[in-house]
Design a protein around this motif. Structure first.
Motif, short mmCIF file in Angstrom:
data_model
loop_
_atom_site.label_atom_id
_atom_site.label_comp_id
_atom_site.label_asym_id
_atom_site.label_seq_id
_atom_site.Cartn_x
_atom_site.Cartn_y
_atom_site.Cartn_z
N GLY A 131 30.13 21.22 21.70
CA GLY A 131 31.36 21.85 21.26
C GLY A 131 31.67 23.43 21.53
N ALA A 132 30.44 24.05 21.87
CA ALA A 132 30.43 25.62 22.39
C ALA A 132 31.08 25.36 23.76
CB ALA A 132 28.99 26.23 22.30
N VAL A 133 30.68 24.63 24.55
CA VAL A 133 30.94 24.48 26.18
C VAL A 133 32.30 24.13 26.16
CG1 VAL A 133 30.64 23.23 28.20
CG2 VAL A 133 28.40 24.08 27.08
N SER A 134 32.87 23.16 25.31
CA SER A 134 34.10 22.44 25.47
C SER A 134 35.07 23.80 25.10
CB SER A 134 34.12 21.44 24.38
OG SER A 134 33.56 20.14 24.95
N GLN A 135 34.81 24.21 23.84
CA GLN A 135 35.51 25.47 23.47
C GLN A 135 36.03 26.44 24.52
OE1 GLN A 135 34.23 27.43 19.76
NE2 GLN A 135 36.19 28.62 19.70
N GLU A 136 34.93 27.11 25.04
CA GLU A 136 35.07 28.18 26.13
C GLU A 136 36.22 27.32 27.36
OE1 GLU A 136 34.39 31.13 26.10
OE2 GLU A 136 33.33 30.84 23.92
N ILE A 137 35.62 26.21 27.75
CA ILE A 137 36.24 25.75 29.11
C ILE A 137 37.74 25.41 28.61
CG2 ILE A 137 36.41 23.87 30.73
CD1 ILE A 137 33.43 23.65 30.55
N SER A 138 37.98 25.02 27.42
CA SER A 138 39.32 24.61 26.91
C SER A 138 40.29 25.83 26.84
CB SER A 138 39.45 23.91 25.54
OG SER A 138 38.61 22.91 25.69
N ALA A 139 39.73 27.12 26.75
CA ALA A 139 40.30 28.01 26.85
C ALA A 139 41.06 28.50 28.11
CB ALA A 139 39.76 29.18 26.20
N LEU A 140 40.54 28.10 29.25
CA LEU A 140 41.09 28.17 30.59
C LEU A 140 42.10 27.79 30.73
CD1 LEU A 140 37.74 27.36 32.76
CD2 LEU A 140 38.48 29.65 32.04
N ASP A 141 43.17 28.70 31.65
CA ASP A 141 44.36 28.23 31.75
C ASP A 141 44.53 26.93 32.70
OD1 ASP A 141 45.58 30.36 30.71
OD2 ASP A 141 45.81 31.66 32.44
N GLY A 142 45.44 26.09 32.22
CA GLY A 142 45.83 24.79 32.87
C GLY A 142 44.96 23.73 32.34
#
Length: 98
Positions: free
Chosen positions: A46-57
């Motif tokens: 969840g932590a990794v997914s949340q941070e990567i999901s915030a990237l543009d695109g």
């Protein structure tokens, strides 16, 4: 006997889910699989997914601690430095692409 895949569902028989946009045949974008070290549980995923999901695109992220793989779908290829920074922010280490 019950079918494992409901034709009206976005989820496949392997348990993965897709978006309605992908189901409608729209371009799904670019999919890249990264290796991330240090993930051991659902919280890590969840932590990794949340941070990567915030990237543009970024349109979808699926992290799997057991394999250490993170599958990222985006509208265009992502800058690996940006992905590395997002993984670092989550407290893990990007080992590269799988």
């Amino acid at each position: 006997m019950t079918s494992q895949t409901d034709p009206g569902s976005c989820c496949s028989s392997d348990g993965s889910c897709g978006s309605a946009a992908a189901a409608d045949g729209q371009d799904a974008g670019v999919t890249t699989v990264y290796k991330v070290s240090g993930m051991t549980c659902g919280h890590c995923e969840g932590a990794v997914s949340q941070e990567i999901s915030a990237l543009d695109g970024v349109t979808a992220v699926k992290a799997v601690a057991a394999s250490g793989e993170v599958t990222v779908t985006s509208s265009a290829p992502l800058d690996e430095a940006a992905v590395r920074a997002a993984v670092d922010e989550a407290g893990y280490e990007l080992a590269g692409t799988a």
